[in-house]
Structure formats: C-alpha cells, structure tokens
Design an enzyme around this catalytic site. Structure first.
Site, PDB file in Angstrom:
ATOM      1  N   GLY A 120       1.280  -7.479  -7.144  1.00 12.03           N
ATOM      2  CA  GLY A 120       2.117  -6.390  -6.639  1.00 12.03           C
ATOM      3  C   GLY A 120       3.112  -6.894  -5.607  1.00 12.03           C
ATOM      4  N   VAL A 131       3.386  -6.338  -2.066  1.00  6.38           N
ATOM      5  CA  VAL A 131       2.851  -6.951  -0.845  1.00  6.38           C
ATOM      6  C   VAL A 131       1.921  -8.123  -1.189  1.00  6.38           C
ATOM      7  CG1 VAL A 131       1.499  -6.594   1.255  1.00  6.38           C
ATOM      8  CG2 VAL A 131       3.021  -4.777   0.447  1.00  6.38           C
ATOM      9  N   ASP A 156      -5.731  -9.132 -10.359  1.00 11.58           N
ATOM     10  CA  ASP A 156      -4.857  -7.971 -10.589  1.00 11.58           C
ATOM     11  C   ASP A 156      -5.062  -7.483 -12.030  1.00 11.58           C
ATOM     12  OD1 ASP A 156      -2.024  -7.137  -8.849  1.00 11.58           O
ATOM     13  OD2 ASP A 156      -2.359  -6.254 -10.815  1.00 11.58           O
ATOM     14  N   GLY A 189       1.656  -3.884 -11.097  1.00 16.04           N
ATOM     15  CA  GLY A 189       2.174  -5.194 -10.692  1.00 16.04           C
ATOM     16  C   GLY A 189       2.814  -5.931 -11.853  1.00 16.04           C
ATOM     17  N   ALA A 193      -6.503  -2.804   3.048  1.00 14.10           N
ATOM     18  CA  ALA A 193      -5.148  -2.268   3.221  1.00 14.10           C
ATOM     19  C   ALA A 193      -5.183  -0.757   3.103  1.00 14.10           C
ATOM     20  CB  ALA A 193      -4.221  -2.853   2.155  1.00 14.10           C
ATOM     21  N   TYR A 216      -4.340   9.745  -3.357  1.00  9.95           N
ATOM     22  CA  TYR A 216      -4.067   8.513  -2.592  1.00  9.95           C
ATOM     23  C   TYR A 216      -4.597   8.643  -1.168  1.00  9.95           C
ATOM     24  CZ  TYR A 216      -1.194   4.649  -0.674  1.00  9.95           C
ATOM     25  OH  TYR A 216      -0.734   3.493  -0.062  1.00  9.95           O
ATOM     26  N   THR A 255       6.851  -0.121   3.919  1.00  9.58           N
ATOM     27  CA  THR A 255       7.322  -1.510   3.929  1.00  9.58           C
ATOM     28  C   THR A 255       8.179  -1.749   2.689  1.00  9.58           C
ATOM     29  OG1 THR A 255       5.422  -2.226   5.200  1.00  9.58           O
ATOM     30  CG2 THR A 255       6.542  -3.916   3.914  1.00  9.58           C
ATOM     31  N   ARG A 313       9.896   4.742  -5.095  1.00  9.17           N
ATOM     32  CA  ARG A 313       9.996   4.840  -3.643  1.00  9.17           C
ATOM     33  C   ARG A 313      11.468   4.837  -3.220  1.00  9.17           C
ATOM     34  NH1 ARG A 313       4.976   0.900  -1.832  1.00  9.17           N
ATOM     35  NH2 ARG A 313       5.484  -0.248  -3.716  1.00  9.17           N
TER      36      ARG A 313
HETATM   37  P1  NAD Z   1       2.121  -2.398  -5.704  1.00  2.61           P
HETATM   38  O1  NAD Z   1       1.958  -1.267  -6.644  1.00  2.61           O
HETATM   39  O2  NAD Z   1       3.366  -3.217  -5.796  1.00  2.61           O
HETATM   40  O3  NAD Z   1       0.879  -3.393  -5.782  1.00  2.61           O
HETATM   41  C1  NAD Z   1      -0.421  -2.963  -6.039  1.00  2.61           C
HETATM   42  C2  NAD Z   1      -1.074  -3.977  -6.966  1.00  2.61           C
HETATM   43  O4  NAD Z   1      -2.449  -3.597  -7.180  1.00  2.61           O
HETATM   44  C3  NAD Z   1      -0.413  -4.027  -8.347  1.00  2.61           C
HETATM   45  O5  NAD Z   1      -0.147  -5.366  -8.708  1.00  2.61           O
HETATM   46  C4  NAD Z   1      -1.465  -3.411  -9.273  1.00  2.61           C
HETATM   47  O6  NAD Z   1      -1.375  -3.877 -10.587  1.00  2.61           O
HETATM   48  C5  NAD Z   1      -2.760  -3.792  -8.563  1.00  2.61           C
HETATM   49  N1  NAD Z   1      -3.907  -2.948  -8.886  1.00  2.61           N
HETATM   50  C6  NAD Z   1      -4.013  -1.601  -8.806  1.00  2.61           C
HETATM   51  N2  NAD Z   1      -5.241  -1.192  -9.198  1.00  2.61           N
HETATM   52  C7  NAD Z   1      -5.948  -2.315  -9.499  1.00  2.61           C
HETATM   53  C8  NAD Z   1      -7.273  -2.550  -9.931  1.00  2.61           C
HETATM   54  N3  NAD Z   1      -8.146  -1.553 -10.168  1.00  2.61           N
HETATM   55  N4  NAD Z   1      -7.683  -3.822 -10.138  1.00  2.61           N
HETATM   56  C9  NAD Z   1      -6.818  -4.864  -9.914  1.00  2.61           C
HETATM   57  N5  NAD Z   1      -5.547  -4.688  -9.495  1.00  2.61           N
HETATM   58  C10 NAD Z   1      -5.121  -3.425  -9.295  1.00  2.61           C
HETATM   59  O7  NAD Z   1       2.000  -1.762  -4.229  1.00  2.61           O
HETATM   60  P2  NAD Z   1       2.255  -2.424  -2.802  1.00  2.61           P
HETATM   61  O8  NAD Z   1       3.369  -1.715  -2.172  1.00  2.61           O
HETATM   62  O9  NAD Z   1       2.307  -3.892  -2.936  1.00  2.61           O
HETATM   63  O10 NAD Z   1       0.921  -1.993  -2.032  1.00  2.61           O
HETATM   64  C11 NAD Z   1      -0.151  -2.909  -1.873  1.00  2.61           C
HETATM   65  C12 NAD Z   1      -1.247  -2.296  -0.998  1.00  2.61           C
HETATM   66  O11 NAD Z   1      -0.714  -1.957   0.304  1.00  2.61           O
HETATM   67  C13 NAD Z   1      -1.842  -1.007  -1.559  1.00  2.61           C
HETATM   68  O12 NAD Z   1      -3.218  -0.972  -1.280  1.00  2.61           O
HETATM   69  C14 NAD Z   1      -1.134   0.074  -0.783  1.00  2.61           C
HETATM   70  O13 NAD Z   1      -1.898   1.253  -0.689  1.00  2.61           O
HETATM   71  C15 NAD Z   1      -0.947  -0.592   0.569  1.00  2.61           C
HETATM   72  N6  NAD Z   1       0.189   0.013   1.277  1.00  2.61           N
HETATM   73  C16 NAD Z   1       1.469  -0.359   0.977  1.00  2.61           C
HETATM   74  C17 NAD Z   1       2.529   0.239   1.647  1.00  2.61           C
HETATM   75  C18 NAD Z   1       3.958  -0.152   1.386  1.00  2.61           C
HETATM   76  O14 NAD Z   1       4.849   0.385   2.041  1.00  2.61           O
HETATM   77  N7  NAD Z   1       4.252  -1.063   0.487  1.00  2.61           N
HETATM   78  C19 NAD Z   1       2.292   1.242   2.599  1.00  2.61           C
HETATM   79  C20 NAD Z   1       0.968   1.610   2.850  1.00  2.61           C
HETATM   80  C21 NAD Z   1      -0.074   0.978   2.199  1.00  2.61           C
HETATM   81  N1  UDP Z   2      12.873  10.173  -1.084  1.00  2.00           N
HETATM   82  C1  UDP Z   2      14.149  10.623  -1.346  1.00  2.00           C
HETATM   83  N2  UDP Z   2      14.751  10.211  -2.502  1.00  2.00           N
HETATM   84  C2  UDP Z   2      14.146   9.361  -3.383  1.00  2.00           C
HETATM   85  C3  UDP Z   2      12.846   8.906  -3.106  1.00  2.00           C
HETATM   86  C4  UDP Z   2      12.240   9.343  -1.936  1.00  2.00           C
HETATM   87  O1  UDP Z   2      14.744  11.390  -0.567  1.00  2.00           O
HETATM   88  O2  UDP Z   2      14.779   9.020  -4.394  1.00  2.00           O
HETATM   89  C5  UDP Z   2      12.229  10.591   0.189  1.00  2.00           C
HETATM   90  C6  UDP Z   2      10.831  11.146   0.007  1.00  2.00           C
HETATM   91  O3  UDP Z   2      10.900  12.538  -0.231  1.00  2.00           O
HETATM   92  C7  UDP Z   2      10.208  10.825   1.352  1.00  2.00           C
HETATM   93  C8  UDP Z   2      10.882   9.514   1.778  1.00  2.00           C
HETATM   94  O4  UDP Z   2      12.078   9.432   0.997  1.00  2.00           O
HETATM   95  O5  UDP Z   2      10.498  11.821   2.298  1.00  2.00           O
HETATM   96  C9  UDP Z   2      10.041   8.283   1.529  1.00  2.00           C
HETATM   97  O6  UDP Z   2       9.577   8.342   0.194  1.00  2.00           O
HETATM   98  P1  UDP Z   2       8.774   7.157  -0.509  1.00  2.00           P
HETATM   99  O7  UDP Z   2       8.437   7.640  -1.893  1.00  2.00           O
HETATM  100  O8  UDP Z   2       9.502   5.886  -0.382  1.00  2.00           O
HETATM  101  O9  UDP Z   2       7.440   6.963   0.349  1.00  2.00           O
HETATM  102  P2  UDP Z   2       6.459   7.925   1.163  1.00  2.00           P
HETATM  103  O10 UDP Z   2       6.704   7.571   2.573  1.00  2.00           O
HETATM  104  O11 UDP Z   2       6.787   9.372   0.885  1.00  2.00           O
HETATM  105  O12 UDP Z   2       5.121   7.546   0.666  1.00  2.00           O
END
Ligand code: NAD
Ligand code: UDP
Length: 323
Positions: A10, A12, A31, A36, A122, A153, A183, A194
């Site tokens: 994925g 991160v 994964d 991802g 995470a 979620y 992030t 997103r």
């Molecule tokens: P992402 O969707 O890019 O990555 C998630 C990865 O997990 C993917 O590669 C997916 O295939 C894998 N996955 C999901 N379910 C699985 C399973 N059952 N077995 C094996 N692999 C599995 O998302 P991301 O943005 O990289 O997020 C990564 C982590 O960070 C998540 O736990 C997410 O909740 C947490 N997080 C991310 C953000 C952000 O802003 N990116 C914010 C808050 C929390």
């Molecule tokens: N959002 C938006 N337009 C888009 C996608 C998202 O205005 O095309 C808004 C969404 O309603 C939220 C914020 O942007 O208020 C962040 O959304 P995102 O899905 O990135 O992550 P969230 O913080 O809601 O998990």
C-alpha cells in the site's frame, strides 16, 4: 533488525519498507493486494534483504510464518498497516476492513508474542470521529457513529486498539499505537477517492475539483516522509510501550483553501464542482502533537506546498505530463 510489515504494497506500507531497507534492516512484506499494488514495491523487490509474501493477514499465517522463518529466522518488529484506508475503499470493503483490524490485529499480536517481537498498530484520527474537541489530543475519546457509513473503519480501528491493549495488559505484549492523520504523497492510488489524489488528478487533467459540501470542513495534511520518520522513531522507542501517539501535521486547512493550493502548484485555473457532503464527514480535524514532540522529538518538516509539489511531480510523471 528483522521487520514484518503488513499492508506493505500500500501507500504507507511501501514507503515504510523502503525506509527500513535503506536503514539496513531485513523486511518481510505481507499483502493481499485488496487496495495495494506490487508497483509500489518495485524498488524494494530488487533488494536481497526484502521478501514479499502475498497473504491475507486475517488467515494466511502459515505462509507469512514460512517467509519470516526462511528470510530472517524470526522477527523483532511487526508493523501492522494492512487495512483499506480511504473512505471509498472501506465503503466498498466493509467486511474486509473490519476483519483486518480485528482478526488481523489479533493474529499480529499472537505472532508477536510467539516471536517475542514488538508490535506497532496503525490506528487513525478517525477514532475521534466528528470531534467535539479541537485540536484532538490522545486523551479525547471521540464522537463516533457506531453504525454509520464510516463505522466499519472507525469502530474496527477502535476495536483494534482495545485488542492491542488487552494483549498488553493480559499477556505483556510490547505494543504501541499510532493515530495517523491525513497523510499524502507519491504512490497514493490515483482513484482511491481521497481528496489529495482526487484534486491532483483532476487539476492535472484540467477538470474541475470536486468539493464535497461547502468546502469549509478542515483537514491537516502530513507529507509521507514526515509520517515515516515519526513511525520509525515511535517503533524504536521503549518509552512508547503502551502509549497512543498522534502522528500528523497540525497545519490545518479548509478543503476549499486546499483546492486553491493544489491549483496554484499545478498552475491550473481554479474551477470547482460542488456536491453534497457525505454522511458523518468530520467537520474539523487537526492533531495535537505535543506527545509526539515530547516522546519522539518529532514534528513534521515538509510544508504543504513543498509536499504537494513532490506529489504533483510524481503524479504528473506517471501521467506523462511535464509541469
Ligand atoms: P492503502 O490502501 O494504500 O494500503 C493498505 C494496504 O493493506 C494495501 O496494500 C492492501 O492491499 C493491504 N491489505 C488490506 N487488507 C489486507 C489483509 N487482510 N491482508 C493483507 N493485506 C491487506 O492505505 P494506506 O493509506 O497506505 O494506509 C495504511 C495504514 O495506515 C492503514 O492501516 C490505515 O488505516 C492507516 N492510516 C492511514 C492514513 C493515511 O492518511 N494514509 C490515515 C490514518 C490511518
Ligand atoms: N473531499 C472532497 N472532495 C473529494 C474527496 C474528498 O471535498 O473529491 C473531502 C471529504 O469530504 C473530506 C475531506 O475532503 O471532508 C478529506 O477526505 P478524504 O477522503 O481524503 O479523507 P477523510 O479525512 O475524510 O478520511
């Protein structure tokens, strides 16, 4: 050190793999590719210290255990990042999201105990729901709809946190929890829904930016390199055992203002298409990072403008469009 990263294909997780490899560690990446892509692991897979195993962390532990044993003869640190993370992704995969943060987290905790390894889970700012306290401190319990569209979620992550703390209290698991705030950066899936990939992709294509609601809702955007640095410090710290730590950038922006910055960086005229606000979309979000500063000496270094420049460059290179 020997590191197991779940969700490593994925956004991160792949940056984490690259960082641990660059620091000279051995990495096993698990994964199931639900959200991802192996494209994210292109560089990591060239490295002899890296091993990828396609496995679902809710069930395929024989495969993961075999990879860990063959590649590193054990594990010292487990980083549990597997989970859909975009609101569009978890709405599409609610059962998988709940399973990976509950069953998947339990499996990670058991594997950590078996190998005397440390666990970092995470979690997310979504644990605060649509917050009534601002900015959000780790002590705040949140305002979460238990059965709304985001609940698969939010509640799954809250359950995951509860599970980690039960293992810590009853089994003495060496665990810590991070709550990640929005992030962004290279390797986000273009169509993950997103706001960052949406706006960047729309701007680069010369299309209107899709603002949900009136654009007055806020988010605080953290560049991925800053997050990775915070994660590495948190995982390495003994002081974070049994502690929840917010990791995010406190630079809070309204979404309408964020749209303006994206258009500035892409040098495109600002054009907006408004649509209704999704249910339970948090109105304000901003991390209080006092704890991360005190425990880890960490705070974000990359400005929104600089982080967006790097992100736009990565997205436009892939799209074949020169800036
Ligand atoms: P992402 O969707 O890019 O990555 C998630 C990865 O997990 C993917 O590669 C997916 O295939 C894998 N996955 C999901 N379910 C699985 C399973 N059952 N077995 C094996 N692999 C599995 O998302 P991301 O943005 O990289 O997020 C990564 C982590 O960070 C998540 O736990 C997410 O909740 C947490 N997080 C991310 C953000 C952000 O802003 N990116 C914010 C808050 C929390
Ligand atoms: N959002 C938006 N337009 C888009 C996608 C998202 O205005 O095309 C808004 C969404 O309603 C939220 C914020 O942007 O208020 C962040 O959304 P995102 O899905 O990135 O992550 P969230 O913080 O809601 O998990």
């Amino acid at each position: 050190m020997r590191v197991l990263i779940t969700g490593s294909a994925g956004f991160v997780g792949s940056h984490l793999a690259d960082r641990y490899l660059a620091d000279g560690h051995h990495v096993v990446a698990a994964d199931n590719l639900i959200t991802g892509s192996l494209e994210n692991l292109k560089e990591a897979r060239q490295n002899a210290a890296f091993r990828y195993v396609e496995a679902d962390v809710t069930g395929d532990w024989a495969a993961i255990a075999a990879a860990v044993h063959e590649h590193m003869m054990g594990v010292d640190l487990i980083l549990h990042f597997a989970s859909p993370a975009s609101p569009v992704d978890y709405a599409n995969h609610p059962f998988e999201t709940m399973a990976v943060n509950s069953v998947g987290t339990e499996q990670c905790a058991r594997f950590a105990l078996k190998h005397d390894a440390r666990l970092l889970f995470a979690s997310t700012s979504e644990c605060y729901g649509d917050p009534r306290e601002h900015p959000q401190r780790e002590e705040y319990w949140g305002n979460v709809n238990p059965n709304g569209p985001r609940s698969c979620y939010d509640e799954a992550k809250r359950f995951g946190e509860a599970l980690v703390f039960a293992f810590l209290r009853k089994r003495n698991l060496d665990a810590r929890v991070i709550r990640i705030f929005n992030t962004y950066g290279p390797r986000m899936r273009r169509n993950d829904g997103r706001v960052v990939p949406n706006f960047v992709t729309q701007a680069l294509a010369g299309k209107p930016l899709t603002i949900f609601g009136n654009g007055k809702q806020t988010r605080s955007f953290c560049y991925v390199d800053d997050l990775i640095e915070g994660i590495v410090r948190c995982a390495a710290s003994d002081a974070t055992r049994g502690v929840v730590v917010n990791l995010g950038n406190p630079d809070e922006r309204e979404i309408a203002e964020f749209a303006r910055v994206v258009c500035e960086i892409t040098r495109m005229p600002l054009s907006i298409e408004y649509s209704p606000m999704p249910a339970d979309d948090p109105g304000r979000r901003c991390p209080d990072i006092t704890r991360a500063k005190a425990l880890l000496g960490w705070s974000p270094q990359v400005s929104l403008e600089e982080g967006l420049r790097r992100t736009v460059e990565a997205f436009s290179t892939n799209a074949g469009r020169a800036l």
